[in-house]
Design an enzyme around this catalytic site. Structure first.
Site, mmCIF file in Angstrom:
data_model
loop_
_atom_site.group_PDB
_atom_site.id
_atom_site.type_symbol
_atom_site.label_atom_id
_atom_site.label_comp_id
_atom_site.label_asym_id
_atom_site.label_seq_id
_atom_site.Cartn_x
_atom_site.Cartn_y
_atom_site.Cartn_z
ATOM 1 N N LYS A 52 0.827 -1.337 -0.011
ATOM 2 C CA LYS A 52 0.044 -0.119 -0.075
ATOM 3 C C LYS A 52 0.994 1.209 -0.092
ATOM 4 O O LYS A 52 0.648 2.208 -0.742
ATOM 5 C CB LYS A 52 -0.945 0.028 1.164
ATOM 6 N N GLN A 96 -4.993 -1.662 9.381
ATOM 7 C CA GLN A 96 -4.686 -3.165 8.660
ATOM 8 C C GLN A 96 -5.196 -4.065 9.636
ATOM 9 O O GLN A 96 -5.048 -4.139 10.849
ATOM 10 C CB GLN A 96 -3.223 -3.369 8.347
ATOM 11 N N ASP A 119 -11.520 2.147 3.218
ATOM 12 C CA ASP A 119 -11.852 0.846 3.213
ATOM 13 C C ASP A 119 -13.593 0.332 2.947
ATOM 14 O O ASP A 119 -13.846 -0.423 2.775
ATOM 15 C CB ASP A 119 -11.427 0.320 4.506
#
Ligand code: NAD
Length: 283
Positions: A52, A96, A119
């Protein structure tokens, strides 16, 4: 023989578009920024976070990495997210998952302000996806939709079967296919006669998390097979949920693992971060 849907090529096209738009945005004084939080030492999570960061660099984004120790408290993590919620240079925040067991994932997701929830896990964004009026699409299912679009695969009226009902993949995948007029069935660990259901699929999406789970007898001749699974074999190699060697000759289209859905997930994350930066600056 099936046509391979190449996630590397399609994600590169998406990212090129994002990089181009970012260049224009920067001329207006806005630089998209992504904050990534990782707690603990999970090796797979470390790889995802590194990928990322690399993608942010390619896009010309600012990237902020917060690597916190395993013993980080709930209060410390929430305090960091609250700080990032207010930080102007941060357009998107991502924590995460999975988190160490003593931390409450739901609370973490709910603390990220919906405008920075790239997300699309916050209940407000999930609700918006349900009614089809979203700002951000969940990264993996949106990546799959982009692949279908790129290959001109029509979804209208098609039997779409998803194996897996997680909040991250299966459930939002079902919504996105439904929005495109698919006839959607979601299967899960309690589904009876699974192969009978999956054999109906014109478009089959596997998101189970078990290596080689989908075998040839579960697939209709000519089906489009999308493999979301990422499983690490004992020999260290990555493998999907679909038994590729068996299924490929039967399918019309198939995604490989690696190099399929995985790169699309990151490309969508970049797209979402750009969208967040634009929205936060009224562009
Ligand atoms: P999860 O563990 O949350 O969900 C798995 C689902 O599979 C569950 O809904 C469960 O009901 C179903 N399932 C389990 N056993 C089954 C069985 N015998 N028959 C039918 N259904 C069964 O997993 P997830 O987070 O949705 O991820 C699924 C896979 O996708 C994992 O391999 C994960 O690593 C991968 N993944 C990939 C990406 C990507 O970018 N490519 C992103 C997210 C997840």
């Amino acid at each position: 023989m099936a046509k391979l849907i190449d996630g590397k090529i399609i994600s590169a096209a998406v990212k090129a578009e994002v990089a181009k738009e970012t260049e224009e945005l920067k001329k207006k004084g806005v630089t998209p920024g992504l904050a990534v939080i990782i707690v603990g030492e999970d090796p797979a999570s470390k790889v995802y976070v590194a990928n990322k960061e690399k993608a942010c660099e390619q896009m010309g984004f600012a990237s902020f990495k917060y690597a916190l120790p395993e013993n980080t408290t709930q209060e410390e993590l929430i305090a960091l997210i609250e700080e990032l919620n207010l930080k102007k240079e941060v357009s998107g925040i991502l924590c995460q998952l999975p988190l160490p067991k003593h931390l409450n994932e739901e609370l973490v997701i709910n603390t990220i302000v919906p405008e920075k929830d790239v997300d699309a896990f916050h209940p407000q964004n999930v609700g918006k996806i349900m009614i089809g009026e979203f700002d951000f699409l969940p990264c993996t299912p949106a990546g799959v939709m982009e692949m279908l679009k790129y290959e001109n695969i029509d979804i209208t009226g098609k039997e779409c079967v998803i194996i897996g009902r997680s909040n991250i993949v299966g459930k939002p995948m079902s919504m996105l296919l439904l929005h495109k007029n698919g006839t959607v069935t979601v299967c899960h660990s309690r589904t009876k006669n699974l192969a009978e259901v999956t054999r109906r699929a014109d478009i089959l999406v596997a998101a189970v998390g078990r290596a080689n789970f989908v075998t040839a007898d579960m697939v209709k001749e000519g089906a489009v097979v999308i493999d979301v699974g990422i499983n690490r074999l004992e020999n260290g190699k990555l493998c999907g949920d679909v038994n590729f060697a068996e299924v490929e000759p039967k399918a019309s289209y198939i995604t490989p693992v690696p190099g399929g859905v995985g790169p699309m997930t990151i490309a969508t994350l970049m797209k979402n971060t750009l969208t967040a930066a634009k929205k936060q600056n009224g562009i």
